[in-house]
Structures are given as C-alpha cells and as structure tokens.
Write an enzyme that holds these catalytic residues in place. Structure first.
Site, short mmCIF file in Angstrom:
data_model
loop_
_atom_site.label_atom_id
_atom_site.label_comp_id
_atom_site.label_asym_id
_atom_site.label_seq_id
_atom_site.Cartn_x
_atom_site.Cartn_y
_atom_site.Cartn_z
N SER A 118 -13.02 -6.98 0.25
CA SER A 118 -13.43 -5.79 -0.50
C SER A 118 -12.81 -5.76 -1.89
CB SER A 118 -12.93 -4.57 0.27
OG SER A 118 -13.07 -3.41 -0.51
N TYR A 142 -6.47 0.46 3.72
CA TYR A 142 -7.70 -0.31 3.93
C TYR A 142 -7.68 -1.59 3.08
CZ TYR A 142 -12.51 -1.77 3.23
OH TYR A 142 -13.65 -2.53 3.10
N LYS A 146 -7.52 -5.66 4.20
CA LYS A 146 -8.51 -6.66 3.78
C LYS A 146 -7.83 -7.84 3.10
CE LYS A 146 -12.04 -5.39 5.57
NZ LYS A 146 -13.01 -6.23 6.28
N1 UFG Z 1 -17.59 10.39 -5.31
C1 UFG Z 1 -17.90 11.66 -5.76
N2 UFG Z 1 -18.43 12.55 -4.89
C2 UFG Z 1 -18.65 12.25 -3.58
C3 UFG Z 1 -18.31 10.96 -3.11
C4 UFG Z 1 -17.78 10.04 -4.01
O1 UFG Z 1 -17.70 11.96 -6.94
O2 UFG Z 1 -19.12 13.12 -2.84
C5 UFG Z 1 -17.07 9.41 -6.26
C6 UFG Z 1 -15.75 8.80 -5.87
O3 UFG Z 1 -14.69 9.62 -6.31
C7 UFG Z 1 -15.83 7.45 -6.57
C8 UFG Z 1 -17.31 7.10 -6.52
O4 UFG Z 1 -17.99 8.32 -6.28
O5 UFG Z 1 -15.45 7.59 -7.90
C9 UFG Z 1 -17.66 6.13 -5.41
O6 UFG Z 1 -17.05 6.61 -4.22
P1 UFG Z 1 -17.37 6.00 -2.79
O7 UFG Z 1 -16.60 6.80 -1.80
O8 UFG Z 1 -18.83 5.88 -2.60
O9 UFG Z 1 -16.82 4.50 -2.89
P2 UFG Z 1 -15.40 3.92 -3.30
O10 UFG Z 1 -15.54 3.34 -4.68
O11 UFG Z 1 -14.29 4.87 -3.07
O12 UFG Z 1 -15.22 2.76 -2.22
C10 UFG Z 1 -16.29 1.87 -1.89
C11 UFG Z 1 -16.20 1.47 -0.42
C12 UFG Z 1 -14.93 0.71 -0.17
C13 UFG Z 1 -14.84 -0.44 -1.13
C14 UFG Z 1 -15.02 0.01 -2.56
C15 UFG Z 1 -15.07 -1.19 -3.47
O13 UFG Z 1 -16.26 2.64 0.40
O14 UFG Z 1 -14.92 0.23 1.16
O15 UFG Z 1 -16.23 0.74 -2.71
O16 UFG Z 1 -15.37 -0.83 -4.78
F1 UFG Z 1 -13.63 -1.03 -1.02
#
Ligand code: UFG
Length: 332
Positions: A118, A142, A146
């Site tokens: 990841s 997490y 990984k």
């Molecule tokens: N976000 C919002 N509102 C929401 C959900 C998310 O603003 O309701 C924002 C988060 O703060 C973040 C972005 O959208 O800035 C993406 O968030 P995600 O939760 O969709 O994804 P993450 O970037 O946190 O993590 C994802 C995967 C991980 C992986 C990562 C790698 O869930 O397993 O991408 O970039 F490691």
C-alpha cells in the site's frame, strides 16, 4: 502449467484480480475466509477454499492439492482508521497472515508471490509525488503491517537465494483504489471517499470534507485515484514478471497509481456531474493521520512492466455509481 492461489479473491479488489488473471489464461484457486468477501463473487469453475491463513493445514493443502505455482496475496485488513483503534488485531491478521503463508509456500516449494502492499507505507511523504525509492515511514499500524509484509517477503526470497532456491516476488503499493469492473463487483466496504459520498447522497445526508485548510490549491487533500480494473491488470503483469524470473529471484516493488492527483473537492465535482446533483458538502475537522498529498510516481511500473492505465476518475465514479444499487443490496 501456471496456477495461482489468490488469497482474498472473494473481496472487492480480489474479485477483479481473479477476473483479470483468468482473462490472461491462468488457472486460479481462491482462498478466502469470507470475513469481508462474498462467495458469490467467485465464479463457477473456480475452486474456493474457505479458510483463514492461520489454518496452516488448509493453506498447505490448497497449495499442494491444486499444484499451485504462485500466490497473489491480498487477504488482509485494510482500514487505516480502524488499525489505529485496534492495532494488535491488524498486526495479528496482516503480519501473522503473510508469515503463515510464506512458511506454507516454503514447506511445499511454491516459487512466486505477488504481494499486495500500500501507499500507506510512505506515511507523510515530503515530496508530493513519491517514487519507490522514497523513505518508508508509515503513520498507521495498517501501513506498518504492510511494510513488514514487504520485508518478510524479501527476507524469505533472500533466504532462498542462500540455499540456491528461488522465490520471485513483487510487492505492489496500491494508491487509492476506486470504481468497479462490473455492477456486481462494487466496493461493498463503504469505507473510502467515493463510496462514502455515494452513501451520503443516497441517504439524504451531506458528504463530509475532512479538512479544507491543507496546503493544497483548494485546501483539501490530494490523492492518486486508480481504477480497480487497471490495478487488477497490474497483478497480471507482476505475475508474468515472476514467471519469467524464476532463476534470479528478484525482489521488486512497484507503485500502482495513475501519477495524477485529485483533491477531495475534485472528486466531489466529478460525483456531482456523474449523478447530476448538487452535493452541498460539509467541511469538518481534519481526520488524524491524513497526509496532505499522496501521488504516485509511476515511471517504474510503466518502464519495467509496460503497464499503463486505461481509466480516469470519471470512469471510476461512473462505474461505482452504476454498481451502487448492487452494493446496497449486498450490504442488506
Ligand atoms: N475523505 C473525506 N471525506 C470522507 C472520506 C474521506 O474528505 O467522507 C478524504 C480523506 O480525508 C482523504 C481522502 O478523502 O483525504 C481519501 O480518503 P480515503 O479514506 O478514501 O482513502 P485514504 O487516502 O485515507 O486511504 C486509501 C486506502 C488505504 C491506502 C491509501 C493509499 O483506504 O488502504 O488509500 O493512498 F493505503
């Protein structure tokens, strides 16, 4: 004859990898404990071994009964936020899982592994676009699990080299996976931005923006969104590399992203235009642990594997939207 064991093959990403591996002409056996996957996602004619990785007998039997030549290892827990709350659970599931698998592969002499890693291994990168050579300083349990998995795979291969054996191995560092290859294969976990926005919209709530004061052009976090079908095809390219490389047992790591950043507001704009509705998002506090910018440098995978993406953010959102009714039915 090449036959791959796909752990986690009944899950969201796994079911896409399953489809692409089969499209490439490979035989596949799925091992999944169905804790988050669905047996219905494994098509007729593909054996499904329902077991956890800690069940050494079941894993070893799956490897030998089906004459497995390589393993694509996806089965793991993957929610960053949850990993902060229950870190030992993540260590047990993800680290014990990969160790048990590597031991079973060693016992029966399976020589290829494609490991699902990841972008979370990078933590909070100092440069916006990260190459595989960037430092790995994960900021969540997490991401730590990984990274430990990558190390374990590499160490197992190094040990094989000492005894003159081989373990060809490729770790794929996924960026933000989204979309669906068909309506039945949507992401049913509803834990990431696009599904969360679709759920908010369909349940009459306002989508949330976690922080609008980041040092980015519109103040919201930037991520590299990649279509799950493009990601699945990267596994086929990685499996091919392993198969060609039995003798030298190389250890490779590749970013799998599009090399293109989209902010949370960009994503909301695309969702709004795909579904034809204003979204009226609500700005709330930052979510702890979120880096401002995480975008892949994709030079290495393009160069070494000849892999290219086919789909863009609009394709991801439209396919996720088209799959949404099925996701809601699956979730009950
Ligand atoms: N976000 C919002 N509102 C929401 C959900 C998310 O603003 O309701 C924002 C988060 O703060 C973040 C972005 O959208 O800035 C993406 O968030 P995600 O939760 O969709 O994804 P993450 O970037 O946190 O993590 C994802 C995967 C991980 C992986 C990562 C790698 O869930 O397993 O991408 O970039 F490691």
């Amino acid at each position: 004859m090449s036959r791959w064991l796909l752990t986690g093959g009944a899950g969201y990403i796994g079911s896409h990898v399953l489809r692409e591996l089969r499209n490439s002409g490979r035989d596949v056996v799925v091992l999944d404990d169905l804790s988050t996957g669905y047996a219905t996602r494994v098509p007729d004619g593909v054996p499904l071994v329902e077991a956890t990785l800690s069940d050494r007998t079941a894993v070893t039997r799956a490897l030998t009964d089906y004459n497995v030549t390589g393993v694509v290892h996806l089965a793991a827990k993957k929610a960053v936020g949850e990993s902060v709350e229950v870190p030992m659970y993540y260590y047990r599931e993800n680290v014990d899982g990969v160790l048990a698998l590597l031991e079973a592969m060693n016992d029966v002499g399976v020589k290829n592994i494609v490991y699902s890693s990841s972008a979370a291994v990078y933590g909070e990168p100092s440069a916006g676009e990260v190459a595989e050579t960037a430092g790995t300083v994960p900021t969540s349990p997490y991401g730590e699990t990984k990274l430990i998995g990558e190390w374990a795979v590499r160490a197992a291969a190094a040990a094989q080299r000492i005894v003159g054996g081989g373990l060809s191995n490729v770790s794929l560092r996924y960026f933000n996976v989204a979309g669906a290859g068909s309506d039945e294969l949507g992401d049913a976990s509803v834990a990431n931005l696009i599904p969360l926005v679709l759920r908010a919209v369909t349940s009459g709530q306002r989508p949330k923006i976690f922080g609008d004061d980041y040092p980015t052009p519109d103040g919201t976090c930037i991520r590299d969104y990649i279509h799950v079908v493009d990601l699945a095809r990267a596994h086929v390219a990685a499996a091919e590399l392993c198969e060609q490389d039995l003798d030298s047992s190389r250890s490779e790591v590749f970013n799998v992203g599009r090399g293109s950043g989209s902010s949370v507001r960009d994503v909301l704009d695309v969702v709004s235009s795909v579904i034809g509705e204003e979204l009226n998002p609500q700005e709330v506090d930052r979510r702890p642990g979120d880096p401002a910018v995480l975008v892949a440098n994709t030079w290495k995978i393009e160069q070494d594997l000849g892999w290219r993406t086919e789909f863009d953010l609009t394709d991801m959102v439209s396919s996720a939207w088209s799959a949404w009714p099925h996701v809601e039915r699956l979730r009950g």
